[in-house]
Design a protein around this motif. Structure first.
Motif, mmCIF file in Angstrom:
data_model
loop_
_atom_site.group_PDB
_atom_site.id
_atom_site.type_symbol
_atom_site.label_atom_id
_atom_site.label_comp_id
_atom_site.label_asym_id
_atom_site.label_seq_id
_atom_site.Cartn_x
_atom_site.Cartn_y
_atom_site.Cartn_z
ATOM 1 N N ILE A 163 45.015 43.931 34.579
ATOM 2 C CA ILE A 163 44.651 44.732 35.751
ATOM 3 C C ILE A 163 45.887 44.936 36.625
ATOM 4 C CG2 ILE A 163 43.178 44.841 37.800
ATOM 5 C CD1 ILE A 163 41.287 42.902 36.223
ATOM 6 N N TYR A 164 46.016 46.139 37.151
ATOM 7 C CA TYR A 164 47.157 46.507 37.994
ATOM 8 C C TYR A 164 46.661 47.043 39.330
ATOM 9 C CZ TYR A 164 49.869 46.253 33.692
ATOM 10 O OH TYR A 164 50.460 45.817 32.536
ATOM 11 N N TRP A 165 47.460 46.794 40.396
ATOM 12 C CA TRP A 165 47.200 47.350 41.710
ATOM 13 C C TRP A 165 48.539 47.515 42.400
ATOM 14 C CZ3 TRP A 165 45.844 42.437 40.199
ATOM 15 C CH2 TRP A 165 46.537 41.392 40.796
ATOM 16 N N LYS A 166 48.531 48.323 43.433
ATOM 17 C CA LYS A 166 49.760 48.601 44.166
ATOM 18 C C LYS A 166 50.008 47.472 45.157
ATOM 19 C CE LYS A 166 52.090 52.379 46.475
ATOM 20 N NZ LYS A 166 51.969 53.756 46.943
ATOM 21 N N GLY A 167 51.058 46.709 44.893
ATOM 22 C CA GLY A 167 51.416 45.605 45.772
ATOM 23 C C GLY A 167 52.857 45.742 46.212
ATOM 24 N N ASP A 226 40.588 36.866 45.393
ATOM 25 C CA ASP A 226 39.820 37.349 46.544
ATOM 26 C C ASP A 226 40.674 38.174 47.499
ATOM 27 O OD1 ASP A 226 37.527 36.168 45.603
ATOM 28 O OD2 ASP A 226 37.714 34.374 46.868
ATOM 29 N N TYR A 227 41.873 37.685 47.791
ATOM 30 C CA TYR A 227 42.742 38.414 48.721
ATOM 31 C C TYR A 227 43.003 39.832 48.213
ATOM 32 C CZ TYR A 227 46.821 39.924 51.310
ATOM 33 O OH TYR A 227 47.681 40.656 52.090
ATOM 34 N N ILE A 228 43.244 39.970 46.925
ATOM 35 C CA ILE A 228 43.527 41.283 46.339
ATOM 36 C C ILE A 228 42.285 42.163 46.406
ATOM 37 C CG2 ILE A 228 44.184 42.510 44.225
ATOM 38 C CD1 ILE A 228 46.458 40.904 45.657
ATOM 39 N N SER A 229 41.139 41.620 46.053
ATOM 40 C CA SER A 229 39.911 42.426 46.088
ATOM 41 C C SER A 229 39.548 42.845 47.512
ATOM 42 C CB SER A 229 38.749 41.681 45.437
ATOM 43 O OG SER A 229 38.422 40.523 46.154
ATOM 44 N N ASN A 230 39.966 42.047 48.495
ATOM 45 C CA ASN A 230 39.678 42.377 49.900
ATOM 46 C C ASN A 230 40.702 43.334 50.504
ATOM 47 O OD1 ASN A 230 37.399 40.751 49.991
ATOM 48 N ND2 ASN A 230 38.567 38.950 50.596
ATOM 49 N N THR A 231 41.898 43.418 49.942
ATOM 50 C CA THR A 231 42.951 44.237 50.557
ATOM 51 C C THR A 231 43.330 45.482 49.756
ATOM 52 O OG1 THR A 231 44.687 42.915 49.505
ATOM 53 C CG2 THR A 231 43.986 42.251 51.735
#
Length: 159
Positions: A133-137, A115-120
């Motif tokens: 799945i990848y995202w910029k963290g 949830d935190y990732i989908s919200n931020t």
């Protein structure tokens, strides 16, 4: 033609860094036992820590890696293979299966990420082969900083 690599099992972490830089990298640990040599085509540069392998692979481009530390191995390879920053495409390959990752909409991954990732986060990529799945963290910034240091310092140090 883009540079492609094959890494023996003793260089698994170097292989991960090569994928992070965007290089097509075959890893021995992902091949069924005894098939790695057959799967390494002549177009790939073989990376090894075994002098015997380095000397017996006639007709194949081979680089012997001396460093023990993965960060030092990256610097050593950059120097020996004459890799330039312009040759890289950071975060364009799956770290698990080596496939090129593709952009995906936030809606597609909404239920698959915390949830935190989908919200931020607003921008996502995914591997079409394994589904990772990848995202910029914060890990992205740290990895880019380490790579930048490896390219700018002959010894790979941050000083």
């Amino acid at each position: 033609m883009p540079t492609t690599f094959a890494v023996e099992k003793t260089l698994g972490r170097l292989g991960k860094w090569l994928r992070l830089m965007g290089f097509d990298t075959l890893s021995e640990i992902e091949c069924p036992k005894g098939t790695f040599g057959q799967r390494v085509g002549l177009e790939r540069i073989l990376l090894t820590r075994t002098r015997h392998s380095a000397m017996t692979k006639a007709g194949r481009s081979t680089i012997f890696i001396q460093a023990n530390d993965p960060a030092e191995q990256v610097v050593e390879l950059i120097q020996k293979a004459a890799i330039r920053w312009e040759d890289t495409q950071p975060f364009s390959r799956c770290l698990l299966c080596n496939e090129r990752i593709i952009s995906v909409s936030r809606q597609v991954v909404l239920k698959a990420v915390p949830d935190y990732i989908s919200n931020t986060q607003a921008v996502f990529s995914a591997c079409p082969k394994c589904g990772r799945i990848y995202w910029k963290g914060s890990h992205t910034e740290r990895a880019l900083k380490r790579l930048s240091a490896a390219f700018s310092r002959p010894d790979g140090s941050d000083n």
